[in-house]
Design an enzyme around this catalytic site. Structure first.
Site, mmCIF file in Angstrom:
data_model
loop_
_atom_site.group_PDB
_atom_site.id
_atom_site.type_symbol
_atom_site.label_atom_id
_atom_site.label_comp_id
_atom_site.label_asym_id
_atom_site.label_seq_id
_atom_site.Cartn_x
_atom_site.Cartn_y
_atom_site.Cartn_z
ATOM 1 N N THR A 104 7.736 37.095 -37.020
ATOM 2 C CA THR A 104 6.334 37.286 -38.336
ATOM 3 C C THR A 104 4.908 36.834 -37.497
ATOM 4 O O THR A 104 4.665 35.585 -36.444
ATOM 5 C CB THR A 104 6.934 36.381 -39.070
ATOM 6 O OG1 THR A 104 5.875 36.044 -40.346
ATOM 7 C CG2 THR A 104 7.508 34.926 -38.817
ATOM 8 N N ASP A 105 3.926 37.268 -38.661
ATOM 9 C CA ASP A 105 2.419 36.330 -37.896
ATOM 10 C C ASP A 105 2.640 35.172 -37.817
ATOM 11 O O ASP A 105 1.686 34.208 -38.221
ATOM 12 C CB ASP A 105 1.512 37.301 -38.553
ATOM 13 C CG ASP A 105 1.373 37.189 -40.165
ATOM 14 O OD1 ASP A 105 2.401 37.099 -41.018
ATOM 15 O OD2 ASP A 105 0.527 37.981 -40.338
ATOM 16 N N GLU A 106 3.283 34.093 -39.269
ATOM 17 C CA GLU A 106 3.611 33.735 -39.487
ATOM 18 C C GLU A 106 3.474 31.729 -38.499
ATOM 19 O O GLU A 106 3.109 30.849 -38.919
ATOM 20 C CB GLU A 106 4.369 32.772 -40.881
ATOM 21 C CG GLU A 106 4.887 33.646 -42.056
ATOM 22 C CD GLU A 106 4.512 33.615 -43.239
ATOM 23 O OE1 GLU A 106 5.300 32.184 -43.103
ATOM 24 O OE2 GLU A 106 4.931 34.443 -43.600
ATOM 25 N N TYR A 112 10.195 27.541 -41.908
ATOM 26 C CA TYR A 112 10.854 29.007 -41.068
ATOM 27 C C TYR A 112 9.974 29.329 -40.089
ATOM 28 O O TYR A 112 10.803 29.396 -39.460
ATOM 29 C CB TYR A 112 10.534 29.539 -43.176
ATOM 30 C CG TYR A 112 10.038 30.930 -42.602
ATOM 31 C CD1 TYR A 112 10.768 31.959 -42.016
ATOM 32 C CD2 TYR A 112 8.888 31.855 -42.817
ATOM 33 C CE1 TYR A 112 10.953 33.313 -41.183
ATOM 34 C CE2 TYR A 112 8.951 33.005 -42.016
ATOM 35 C CZ TYR A 112 10.146 33.968 -41.911
ATOM 36 O OH TYR A 112 10.291 35.298 -41.204
ATOM 37 N N LYS A 115 11.042 30.743 -36.418
ATOM 38 C CA LYS A 115 10.875 32.261 -35.963
ATOM 39 C C LYS A 115 9.731 32.000 -34.491
ATOM 40 O O LYS A 115 10.237 32.554 -33.632
ATOM 41 C CB LYS A 115 9.877 32.501 -37.323
ATOM 42 C CG LYS A 115 10.539 33.522 -37.582
ATOM 43 C CD LYS A 115 12.191 33.912 -37.867
ATOM 44 C CE LYS A 115 11.564 35.943 -37.419
ATOM 45 N NZ LYS A 115 12.978 36.150 -37.123
HETATM 46 N N1 LIG Z 1 9.629 40.041 -44.518
HETATM 47 C C1 LIG Z 1 8.402 40.281 -44.418
HETATM 48 O O1 LIG Z 1 7.482 39.994 -44.917
HETATM 49 C C2 LIG Z 1 8.836 40.260 -42.777
HETATM 50 C C3 LIG Z 1 7.243 40.145 -41.940
HETATM 51 C C4 LIG Z 1 7.747 40.148 -40.498
HETATM 52 C C5 LIG Z 1 8.591 39.440 -40.184
HETATM 53 N N2 LIG Z 1 10.000 39.654 -40.526
HETATM 54 C C6 LIG Z 1 11.114 39.429 -40.477
HETATM 55 O O2 LIG Z 1 12.451 40.203 -39.740
HETATM 56 C C7 LIG Z 1 13.099 40.308 -40.154
HETATM 57 C C8 LIG Z 1 13.567 40.536 -41.509
HETATM 58 O O3 LIG Z 1 12.934 40.478 -42.844
HETATM 59 P P1 LIG Z 1 13.455 41.002 -43.632
HETATM 60 O O4 LIG Z 1 12.528 40.803 -44.953
HETATM 61 O O5 LIG Z 1 14.286 42.228 -44.395
HETATM 62 O O6 LIG Z 1 14.478 39.213 -44.509
HETATM 63 P P2 LIG Z 1 15.823 39.499 -45.442
HETATM 64 O O7 LIG Z 1 16.165 38.421 -45.507
HETATM 65 O O8 LIG Z 1 15.655 40.800 -46.495
HETATM 66 O O9 LIG Z 1 17.335 39.762 -44.288
HETATM 67 C C9 LIG Z 1 18.028 39.429 -43.666
HETATM 68 C C10 LIG Z 1 19.061 40.077 -43.125
HETATM 69 O O10 LIG Z 1 19.692 38.955 -42.197
HETATM 70 C C11 LIG Z 1 21.074 39.077 -42.671
HETATM 71 N N3 LIG Z 1 21.145 37.423 -41.720
HETATM 72 C C12 LIG Z 1 20.482 36.414 -42.963
HETATM 73 N N4 LIG Z 1 21.497 35.209 -41.253
HETATM 74 C C13 LIG Z 1 22.676 35.859 -40.731
HETATM 75 C C14 LIG Z 1 23.505 35.845 -39.963
HETATM 76 N N5 LIG Z 1 23.379 34.208 -39.379
HETATM 77 N N6 LIG Z 1 24.174 36.532 -39.093
HETATM 78 C C15 LIG Z 1 23.395 38.311 -39.512
HETATM 79 N N7 LIG Z 1 23.017 38.580 -40.461
HETATM 80 C C16 LIG Z 1 22.513 37.819 -41.116
HETATM 81 C C17 LIG Z 1 20.840 38.454 -44.354
HETATM 82 O O11 LIG Z 1 21.937 39.054 -44.995
HETATM 83 C C18 LIG Z 1 19.655 39.794 -44.248
HETATM 84 O O12 LIG Z 1 21.021 41.489 -44.583
HETATM 85 C C19 LIG Z 1 13.434 38.969 -40.201
HETATM 86 O O13 LIG Z 1 13.661 38.121 -38.989
HETATM 87 C C20 LIG Z 1 11.213 38.065 -40.490
HETATM 88 O O14 LIG Z 1 11.676 36.985 -40.119
HETATM 89 C C21 LIG Z 1 9.786 39.937 -42.141
#
Ligand SMILES: NC(=O)c1ccc[n+]([C@@H]2O[C@H](COP(=O)([O-])OP(=O)(O)OC[C@H]3O[C@@H](n4cnc5c(N)ncnc54)[C@H](O)[C@@H]3O)[C@@H](O)[C@H]2O)c1
Length: 371
Positions: free
Chosen positions: A137-139, A162, A166
């Site tokens: 993430t950009d955070e 968080y 990350k």
């Molecule tokens: N949502 C955003 O805006 C955003 C932006 C940039 C980066 N990200 C990154 O992208 C990735 C996905 O984000 P998202 O929004 O889809 O998250 P989300 O919370 O919607 O989904 C996370 C998934 O990971 C699974 N999970 C959690 N802990 C686990 C574990 N110990 N073992 C296996 N599976 C596990 C959960 O069951 C879920 O299906 C993350 O790494 C997040 O940091 C998200």
């Protein structure tokens, strides 16, 4: 077995993971092995239609489970890893950071260790083409003032538990490349929006609260700025970075689409006023609501709330040919339509109340569409 290349995807039942799994399956180039612990944030319905597809394998389990993770590498012999599994909600990390440390840090480390052992045993060609793509993430870069953009050179300054977790996982990924030569690539992306997002996140929260006639909570004075990218555009960037990214490199990804939180909520309300006018919805008509904007309430700001995030995505654009394709207004409209059309999906993660409510209140919509 279908002869396609196998990818180990983690977190495929989450928001971005589900959209990415769909994109990969649509390409017909890969077999996807999805390892997901199915935490509260996951929705089995997101990928239910892939069940039975010979190119899709679901494994329920945690990335912190060393034996399981090692056995998946051994059994499926993936040509790469797309690592998305994470605890991802800032507000939850403020209440309790323990799960964030476990999954985001220990889990990423466990996956890296298993990948390293597996990668060491590959032949030279397979070693060369293997990729470990870490989605971040950009955070991790902290907060911007009124000017400037995050780039691949921006120093890390995480401000929430968080983003600290990350940032830590990013450092381990980097270290595994520099120390062991594991071909890793990191992407750091801005806020995503689109279908399949868990309704605790801002955009679906506002849509679903509005449709239920509940208040729309806006932190502080609503002037915090976020860059928003449609989730499919992010998934295309992840795929490009996986297929064409240079090992050891980082690519920041963003939509060049800065929005103040309050402006964003106003836009959601304006689209809803048009596609689901409050006077046509029983419960909202009873409340005497003329516009969803009347539901906006300012609430105490989140502690350590970063002011502004913005991305200069020049590197991935120039080097990998990526470009955001979905314009914000169109993407927001599509997202709102998707939540209106998928009450069963929302029910699965929200305990059932929304589906009943939408059936009751949106009878007019079905009637209108059938005419
Ligand atoms: N949502 C955003 O805006 C955003 C932006 C940039 C980066 N990200 C990154 O992208 C990735 C996905 O984000 P998202 O929004 O889809 O998250 P989300 O919370 O919607 O989904 C996370 C998934 O990971 C699974 N999970 C959690 N802990 C686990 C574990 N110990 N073992 C296996 N599976 C596990 C959960 O069951 C879920 O299906 C993350 O790494 C997040 O940091 C998200």
């Amino acid at each position: 077995m279908t002869g396609k290349q196998t990818i180990l995807l983690t977190g495929g039942n989450g928001f971005i993971g589900a959209n990415l799994a769909r994109l990969l399956m649509k390409s017909q180039q890969y077999r996807v092995v999805n390892l997901d612990a199915l935490t509260y944030a996951a929705n089995p319905l997101s990928l239910a239609d892939l069940e039975g597809n010979p190119d899709y394998v679901f494994v329920k389990g945690s990335i912190t489970d060393r034996e399981l993770v090692a056995s998946l590498f051994k059994q499926y012999q993936p040509m790469g890893v797309l690592h998305l599994a994470a605890e991802s909600h800032v507000d939850r990390s403020i209440v309790n950071a323990e799960d964030f440390l476990q999954t985001n840090v220990i889990g990423t480390f466990t996956l890296l260790e298993a990948a390293r052992v597996y990668w060491n045993g590959l032949n030279d060609d397979a070693k060369e083409s293997f990729r470990f793509l870490h989605v971040s993430t950009d955070e991790v870069f902290g907060s911007l003032g009124a000017d400037g953009y995050f780039t691949e050179e921006t120093p890390y300054a995480p401000n929430s538990p968080y983003s600290a977790s990350k940032a830590s996982s990013d450092h381990f990924v980097r270290a595994f490349h520099h120390t062991y030569g594991l071909p890793t690539v990191i992407t750091n992306c801005s806020n995503n929006y689109g279908p399949y997002q868990f309704p605790e996140k801002m955009i679906p929260l506002m849509i679903l609260n509005a449709l239920s006639g509940k208040q729309l909570p806006v932190y502080g004075d609503g002037s915090n700025v976020r860059d928003w990218l449609y989730v499919e555009d992010h998934c295309k960037a992840i795929r490009l970075a996986f297929e064409k990214g240079v090992p050891g490199e980082v690519y920041v990804v963003g939509g060049s689409n800065e929005q103040k939180n309050l402006d964003l909520v106003n836009q959601i309300c304006a689209i809803l006023d048009e596609v689901a006018p409050p006077e046509e919805v029983n419960q909202l008509r009873e409340q005497g609501l003329k516009s969803y904007k009347e539901l906006i309430r300012f609430v105490t700001d989140r502690p350590g709330h970063d002011r502004r995030y913005a991305i200069d995505a020049g590197k991935i654009q120039r080097q990998l040919g990526w470009q955001a394709e979905v314009r914000f207004e169109a993407g927001l409209r599509q997202t709102i339509e998707w939540y209106l059309q998928n009450p069963e999906w929302v029910d699965q993660v929200s305990g059932g109340a929304y589906g009943e409510w939408i059936k009751k209140n949106y009878a007019w919509r079905a009637e209108k569409e059938s005419k």
